[in-house]
Motif scaffolding. Structure first.
Motif, PDB file in Angstrom:
ATOM      1  N   GLY A 225     -25.317 -13.711  11.255  1.00  0.00           N
ATOM      2  CA  GLY A 225     -24.947 -13.913  12.645  1.00  0.00           C
ATOM      3  C   GLY A 225     -23.705 -13.094  12.988  1.00  0.00           C
ATOM      4  N   ARG A 226     -23.367 -13.013  14.253  1.00  0.00           N
ATOM      5  CA  ARG A 226     -22.223 -12.206  14.666  1.00  0.00           C
ATOM      6  C   ARG A 226     -20.916 -12.751  14.100  1.00  0.00           C
ATOM      7  N   ILE A 227     -20.748 -14.062  14.193  1.00  0.00           N
ATOM      8  CA  ILE A 227     -19.498 -14.657  13.712  1.00  0.00           C
ATOM      9  C   ILE A 227     -19.383 -14.504  12.196  1.00  0.00           C
ATOM     10  N   GLY A 228     -20.491 -14.748  11.498  1.00  0.00           N
ATOM     11  CA  GLY A 228     -20.468 -14.613  10.048  1.00  0.00           C
ATOM     12  C   GLY A 228     -20.205 -13.192   9.606  1.00  0.00           C
ATOM     13  N   PHE A 229     -20.754 -12.223  10.347  1.00  0.00           N
ATOM     14  CA  PHE A 229     -20.525 -10.823   9.991  1.00  0.00           C
ATOM     15  C   PHE A 229     -19.072 -10.434  10.222  1.00  0.00           C
ATOM     16  N   VAL A 230     -18.490 -10.930  11.306  1.00  0.00           N
ATOM     17  CA  VAL A 230     -17.069 -10.658  11.572  1.00  0.00           C
ATOM     18  C   VAL A 230     -16.202 -11.285  10.486  1.00  0.00           C
ATOM     19  N   ARG A 231     -16.550 -12.483  10.053  1.00  0.00           N
ATOM     20  CA  ARG A 231     -15.809 -13.133   8.968  1.00  0.00           C
ATOM     21  C   ARG A 231     -15.892 -12.324   7.676  1.00  0.00           C
ATOM     22  N   LEU A 232     -17.077 -11.782   7.414  1.00  0.00           N
ATOM     23  CA  LEU A 232     -17.255 -10.980   6.202  1.00  0.00           C
ATOM     24  C   LEU A 232     -16.372  -9.739   6.235  1.00  0.00           C
ATOM     25  N   ILE A 233     -16.356  -9.064   7.373  1.00  0.00           N
ATOM     26  CA  ILE A 233     -15.512  -7.870   7.505  1.00  0.00           C
ATOM     27  C   ILE A 233     -14.040  -8.239   7.360  1.00  0.00           C
ATOM     28  N   ALA A 234     -13.642  -9.359   7.978  1.00  0.00           N
ATOM     29  CA  ALA A 234     -12.242  -9.786   7.882  1.00  0.00           C
ATOM     30  C   ALA A 234     -11.865 -10.131   6.453  1.00  0.00           C
ATOM     31  N   ALA A 235     -12.782 -10.774   5.742  1.00  0.00           N
ATOM     32  CA  ALA A 235     -12.495 -11.169   4.365  1.00  0.00           C
ATOM     33  C   ALA A 235     -12.244  -9.957   3.482  1.00  0.00           C
ATOM     34  N   TYR A 236     -13.073  -8.933   3.628  1.00  0.00           N
ATOM     35  CA  TYR A 236     -12.937  -7.773   2.746  1.00  0.00           C
ATOM     36  C   TYR A 236     -11.902  -6.775   3.236  1.00  0.00           C
ATOM     37  N   CYS A 237     -11.717  -6.665   4.545  1.00  0.00           N
ATOM     38  CA  CYS A 237     -10.741  -5.703   5.061  1.00  0.00           C
ATOM     39  C   CYS A 237      -9.317  -6.265   5.041  1.00  0.00           C
ATOM     40  N   ILE A 238      -9.172  -7.554   5.332  1.00  0.00           N
ATOM     41  CA  ILE A 238      -7.837  -8.149   5.371  1.00  0.00           C
ATOM     42  C   ILE A 238      -7.465  -8.746   4.019  1.00  0.00           C
ATOM     43  N   LEU A 239      -8.342  -9.569   3.466  1.00  0.00           N
ATOM     44  CA  LEU A 239      -8.026 -10.217   2.193  1.00  0.00           C
ATOM     45  C   LEU A 239      -8.022  -9.221   1.042  1.00  0.00           C
ATOM     46  N   MET A 240      -9.141  -8.505   0.867  1.00  0.00           N
ATOM     47  CA  MET A 240      -9.262  -7.559  -0.253  1.00  0.00           C
ATOM     48  C   MET A 240      -8.631  -6.207   0.053  1.00  0.00           C
ATOM     49  N   GLY A 241      -8.371  -5.929   1.337  1.00  0.00           N
ATOM     50  CA  GLY A 241      -7.802  -4.636   1.683  1.00  0.00           C
ATOM     51  C   GLY A 241      -6.298  -4.664   1.871  1.00  0.00           C
ATOM     52  N   VAL A 242      -5.749  -5.819   2.253  1.00  0.00           N
ATOM     53  CA  VAL A 242      -4.311  -5.891   2.534  1.00  0.00           C
ATOM     54  C   VAL A 242      -3.624  -6.938   1.664  1.00  0.00           C
ATOM     55  N   PHE A 243      -4.064  -8.174   1.753  1.00  0.00           N
ATOM     56  CA  PHE A 243      -3.332  -9.267   1.115  1.00  0.00           C
ATOM     57  C   PHE A 243      -3.297  -9.139  -0.410  1.00  0.00           C
ATOM     58  N   VAL A 244      -4.448  -8.990  -1.039  1.00  0.00           N
ATOM     59  CA  VAL A 244      -4.495  -8.979  -2.511  1.00  0.00           C
ATOM     60  C   VAL A 244      -3.854  -7.727  -3.106  1.00  0.00           C
ATOM     61  N   PRO A 245      -4.225  -6.512  -2.683  1.00  0.00           N
ATOM     62  CA  PRO A 245      -3.626  -5.330  -3.327  1.00  0.00           C
ATOM     63  C   PRO A 245      -2.121  -5.189  -3.114  1.00  0.00           C
ATOM     64  N   THR A 246      -1.585  -5.724  -2.015  1.00  0.00           N
ATOM     65  CA  THR A 246      -0.146  -5.608  -1.779  1.00  0.00           C
ATOM     66  C   THR A 246       0.652  -6.624  -2.603  1.00  0.00           C
ATOM     67  N   ARG A 247      -0.033  -7.497  -3.351  1.00  0.00           N
ATOM     68  CA  ARG A 247       0.681  -8.416  -4.242  1.00  0.00           C
ATOM     69  C   ARG A 247       1.154  -7.703  -5.507  1.00  0.00           C
TER      70      ARG A 247
END
Length: 241
Positions: A18-40
């Motif tokens: 769904g649209r919301i689920g797809f946006v969540r997926l992008i946010a999870a990988y772009c924000i969590l795996m792209g910003v939060f985790v690697p900057t630790r």
């Protein structure tokens, strides 16, 4: 034909989220795996390991749905009757998770570079980023082929996800623990020899050997999955987990 199979599975994946689920997926990988985790990580070069491991979390759920999901949706028989060879059909289902994993990895890297540039934080260089992509490709192929084997045998998507989770846990936890248990038994000169192979980082003899260690099993499992898929009966009367 392979592109058509990939497009069909992509549409099914997008509709399922769904649209919301797809946006969540992008946010999870772009924000969590792209910003939060690697900057630790204090060392920017160590942060690229996160990008190489993205396929472990993204490819599996897609691959296990390839066949088991067809069973759940009662579309496997009609899929097997389409004018597409078993090899083309299986190759399309194999490559879609790989392509999505690499695309999300690139997006995560772009977010990481943008964030690092905005906050004036040191980031990994282009060579390290390319090395992460290079190792992520065979890893995504290996995960996709493993997920397809599970999906071919499982009776439902739920069973496939459970069995894949067990397999992933065994690899990510059991393998490091096994190596840690073997380290005391390894001679010091052997460890020194192995460490010298990795002098130069990813672009070294050790890096090339590690790449082949990931690539060759992935190719072998992919070939075996295509062979197993060719044996599927049209009425889907196969062994179940």
């Amino acid at each position: 034909m392979i592109a058509a199979v990939m497009r069909r599975d992509w549409i099914q994946f997008r509709n399922t989220l769904g649209r919301i689920g797809f946006v969540r997926l992008i946010a999870a990988y772009c924000i969590l795996m792209g910003v939060f985790v690697p900057t630790r990580f204090d060392d920017p070069r160590a942060s690229v390991v996160v990008f190489a491991l993205i396929p472990l979390y993204l490819v599996g759920p897609l691959a296990v749905d390839a066949i088991a999901g067809e069973r759940d949706r009662k579309t496997l028989e009609s899929t097997l009757c389409t004018p597409v060879s078993p090899f083309q059909l299986m190759l399309g289902k194999l490559l879609l998770p790989v392509g999505l994993a690499m695309a999300f990895t690139v997006c995560a890297m772009a977010c990481y570079k943008c964030y690092s540039s905005i906050v004036s934080r040191p980031s990994a260089g282009p060579g390290d980023m390319l090395a992460a992509l290079a190792f992520g490709l065979p890893l995504s192929l290996l995960c996709s082929a493993t997920g397809l084997h599970v999906s071919l045998t499982a009776s439902s998507t739920r069973n496939a996800q459970q069995w894949y989770s067990i397999t992933l846990l065994a690899l990510t936890v059991g393998l490091p623990l096994g190596l840690r248990a073997l380290l005391p038994a390894i001679e010091p000169w052997t460890l020194q020899t192995v460490s010298r192979l990795f002098e130069g980082g990813a672009v070294s003899i050790g890096g090339l050997l590690l790449f082949l260690v990931l690539l060759l099993p992935g190719l072998a499992l992919a070939g075996l999955a295509c062979r197993r898929f060719g044996r599927l009966w049209t009425m889907n009367e196969g062994p179940r987990l």
